[in-house]
Enzyme design. Structure first.
Site, PDB file in Angstrom:
ATOM      1  N   HIS A  63     -32.888 -17.336 -72.346  1.00 53.40           N
ATOM      2  CA  HIS A  63     -32.027 -18.631 -72.444  1.00 53.40           C
ATOM      3  C   HIS A  63     -33.023 -19.884 -72.464  1.00 53.40           C
ATOM      4  O   HIS A  63     -33.701 -20.176 -71.491  1.00 53.40           O
ATOM      5  CB  HIS A  63     -31.128 -18.632 -70.996  1.00 53.40           C
ATOM      6  CG  HIS A  63     -30.355 -17.643 -70.953  1.00 53.40           C
ATOM      7  ND1 HIS A  63     -29.066 -17.594 -71.127  1.00 53.40           N
ATOM      8  CD2 HIS A  63     -30.702 -16.402 -70.332  1.00 53.40           C
ATOM      9  CE1 HIS A  63     -28.653 -16.368 -70.699  1.00 53.40           C
ATOM     10  NE2 HIS A  63     -29.465 -15.558 -70.202  1.00 53.40           N
ATOM     11  N   HIS A 177     -22.976  -8.827 -71.071  1.00 48.31           N
ATOM     12  CA  HIS A 177     -23.247  -9.182 -69.617  1.00 48.31           C
ATOM     13  C   HIS A 177     -22.404  -8.521 -68.747  1.00 48.31           C
ATOM     14  O   HIS A 177     -20.999  -9.008 -68.716  1.00 48.31           O
ATOM     15  CB  HIS A 177     -23.357 -10.764 -69.306  1.00 48.31           C
ATOM     16  CG  HIS A 177     -24.108 -10.939 -67.675  1.00 48.31           C
ATOM     17  ND1 HIS A 177     -25.087 -11.775 -67.322  1.00 48.31           N
ATOM     18  CD2 HIS A 177     -23.326 -10.539 -66.701  1.00 48.31           C
ATOM     19  CE1 HIS A 177     -24.974 -11.749 -66.305  1.00 48.31           C
ATOM     20  NE2 HIS A 177     -23.894 -11.157 -65.707  1.00 48.31           N
ATOM     21  N   ASP A 302     -34.673 -11.966 -70.054  1.00 49.70           N
ATOM     22  CA  ASP A 302     -33.567 -12.964 -69.526  1.00 49.70           C
ATOM     23  C   ASP A 302     -34.099 -14.295 -68.768  1.00 49.70           C
ATOM     24  O   ASP A 302     -33.543 -14.712 -68.003  1.00 49.70           O
ATOM     25  CB  ASP A 302     -32.656 -12.064 -68.514  1.00 49.70           C
ATOM     26  CG  ASP A 302     -31.296 -12.899 -68.355  1.00 49.70           C
ATOM     27  OD1 ASP A 302     -30.867 -13.694 -68.786  1.00 49.70           O
ATOM     28  OD2 ASP A 302     -30.945 -12.599 -67.137  1.00 49.70           O
ATOM     29  N   HIS A 306     -34.634 -22.774 -64.223  1.00 54.89           N
ATOM     30  CA  HIS A 306     -33.990 -23.687 -63.627  1.00 54.89           C
ATOM     31  C   HIS A 306     -34.949 -24.440 -62.878  1.00 54.89           C
ATOM     32  O   HIS A 306     -36.113 -23.913 -62.606  1.00 54.89           O
ATOM     33  CB  HIS A 306     -32.930 -23.200 -62.585  1.00 54.89           C
ATOM     34  CG  HIS A 306     -31.940 -22.610 -63.331  1.00 54.89           C
ATOM     35  ND1 HIS A 306     -30.922 -22.941 -63.839  1.00 54.89           N
ATOM     36  CD2 HIS A 306     -31.843 -20.965 -63.114  1.00 54.89           C
ATOM     37  CE1 HIS A 306     -30.006 -22.051 -64.281  1.00 54.89           C
ATOM     38  NE2 HIS A 306     -30.464 -20.799 -64.159  1.00 54.89           N
TER      39      HIS A 306
END
Ligand code: DOR
Length: 440
Positions: A63, A177, A302, A306
């Site tokens: 991501h 997912h 994955d 953050h």
């Protein structure tokens, strides 16, 4: 015509054997692999004695946050982190802003990546309840991503009646997912008010993952639809696949689900929070065995960065996810050097197998005619993961302090040196990946 020679590396061959020798690269391709290649007028030579040459890692689930969430990461910073971690290609997920659910959004990502990505790139298109025509037509894409749980808004597709037509129509790979959203919502209520992040693994429990994986498998079998199960996390799912895995189904596991477990909450708190959550030491062990036995096909990180400020809030207001592209290869090579698996196995799980599963031509091995995406690693020196050395914009790792070997020394993308002993070459650009059908 640009040429590059790698001299006297310990080269991992497609047979799984090692050859101490030279590699000749012309333009973007490997043209020769031999014990000694006599050329004196090359543009550049790398003395690789003492180092091991592996095909560049392909990270098939990341991501990277661009567009829309660039305060966490962007395609430039993420691809620098990839280069440092020996990851020469990645497949990126659609939960950016706007969501990657249309051809226009896919084209926008491809253009952004062409402008600023130092490694090769591919993007998933995300399924919604209403975008089947987009899913059927989108190109080029690594496949359709379905969030069956752990998501809110348009990307959540959790009802069988909505999932079924997506499995029924078209042929391209579906990556799921797999967590059962209804069960998660119910358990969130049962555990409401608890702020210890360890409860995350109880709320989104093994059963929630198993139920969704069962549903995805059922639909895949009904329509013989190419299915990939992302970040398999539980012993139960591994055992299910061991019993019953059609030839057109593949599965992956993350280094986190192999190497971390619920004990991590006591040490790193919300930095250990991800979806699907960390599980028990027993799950770690069963996942390892499934990987070694080929029940699980390959590894993905994955990578889901953050900021520390976001992670510093109180559970459950903290976001789930952890970065991974910078540490995955050394983490797994350290496991190999400590005897848990072999270096050729790591390379198979992190390069050869994802290339095959996603039908990415000309990658995943070191041989004449293949793309020169390569990483030279040092399998002798141990160095700790240090926060101050990380290139991911989020600036932290769940593995800080872990003493690892197998760190990349030089990373090569398309015949160009993109990372060399701590230094990134920001001029290098990767290319868009191609995908061919992989249904067997
Ligand atoms: O922990 C996770 N974080 N799992 C996901 O599937 C999404 C990801 C994110 O985008 O933050």
């Amino acid at each position: 015509m640009s040429s590059l020679f790698i001299r006297q590396a310990r080269i991992l061959l497609p047979t799984g054997e090692f050859l101490v020798g030279d590699v000749e690269i012309q333009n973007r391709q490997i043209v020769r692999v031999a014990p000694r290649i006599d050329v004196t007028d090359s543009d550049k030579e790398i003395d690789a004695s003492g180092l091991t040459l592996l095909p560049g890692a392909i990270d098939p689930q990341v991501h990277f946050r661009e567009p829309g969430l660039e305060h966490k990461e962007d395609l430039f910073t993420a691809s620098c982190a990839c280069a440092k971690g020996g990851v020469t290609s990645f497949l990126e997920m659609p939960n950016t802003r706007p969501l990657t659910t249309t051809q226009a959004a896919l084209d926008d990502k491809l253009q952004r990546a062409a402008a600023k990505c130092l490694v090769n790139y591919g993007f998933f298109i995300g399924a919604t309840a209403t975008n089947l025509p987009d899913l059927l037509e989108a190109s080029p894409t690594s496949g359709i991503k379905i969030f069956m749980g752990s998501m809110h808004g348009d990307l959540l597709v959790d009802e069988e009646a909505v999932l079924e037509p997506i499995f029924a129509r078209g042929e391209r790979l579906i990556a799921v997912h797999a967590e059962n959203q209804a069960r998660i919502l119910q358990r969130r209520q049962e555990f409401a008010g608890i702020t210890d992040p360890a409860v995350h693994s109880q709320i989104q429990d093994n059963q929630a993952a198993l139920e969704a994986t069962q549903l995805a498998l059922k639909l895949s079998k009904k329509y013989r639809r190419r299915l990939h199960i992302l970040h398999l996390s539980t012993a139960e799912e591994a055992e299910l696949l061991r019993q019953d895995k059609p030839s057109w189904v593949t599965a992956e596991v993350t280094p986190q689900h192999l190497l971390l477990n619920t004990d991590a909450y006591a040490q790193i708190g919300t930095l250990a929070q991800m979806n699907p959550p960390l599980r028990s030491p027993h799950d770690n062990q069963v996942l390892w065995q499934a990987l070694l036995d080929g029940v699980i096909d390959f590894i993905a990180t994955d990578h889901a960065p953050h900021t520390l400020a976001e992670k510093a809030q109180t559970y459950p207001n903290t976001p789930s996810g952890m970065p991974g592209v910078e540490t995955s290869l050394p983490l797994m090579l350290t496991q190999a050097m400590q005897g848990r698996c072999s270096v050729p196995q790591v390379s198979h799980w992190m390069s050869t197998a994802p290339a095959k599963a996603y039908g990415i031509p000309n990658k995943g091995a070191i041989a004449p005619g293949l793309d020169a995406d390569l990483v030279l690693v040092d399998l002798e020196t141990y160095r700790p993961v240090l926060r101050e050395e990380l290139l991911t914009k989020c600036g932290w790792s769940p593995f800080e302090g872990w003493n690892l070997t197998g760190w990349p020394v030089i990373t090569i993308v398309g015949g160009q040196i993109v990372y060399d002993r701590g230094k990134i070459n920001p001029e290098v650009r990767g290319q868009a990946l191609n995908f061919v059908s992989t249904k067997s």
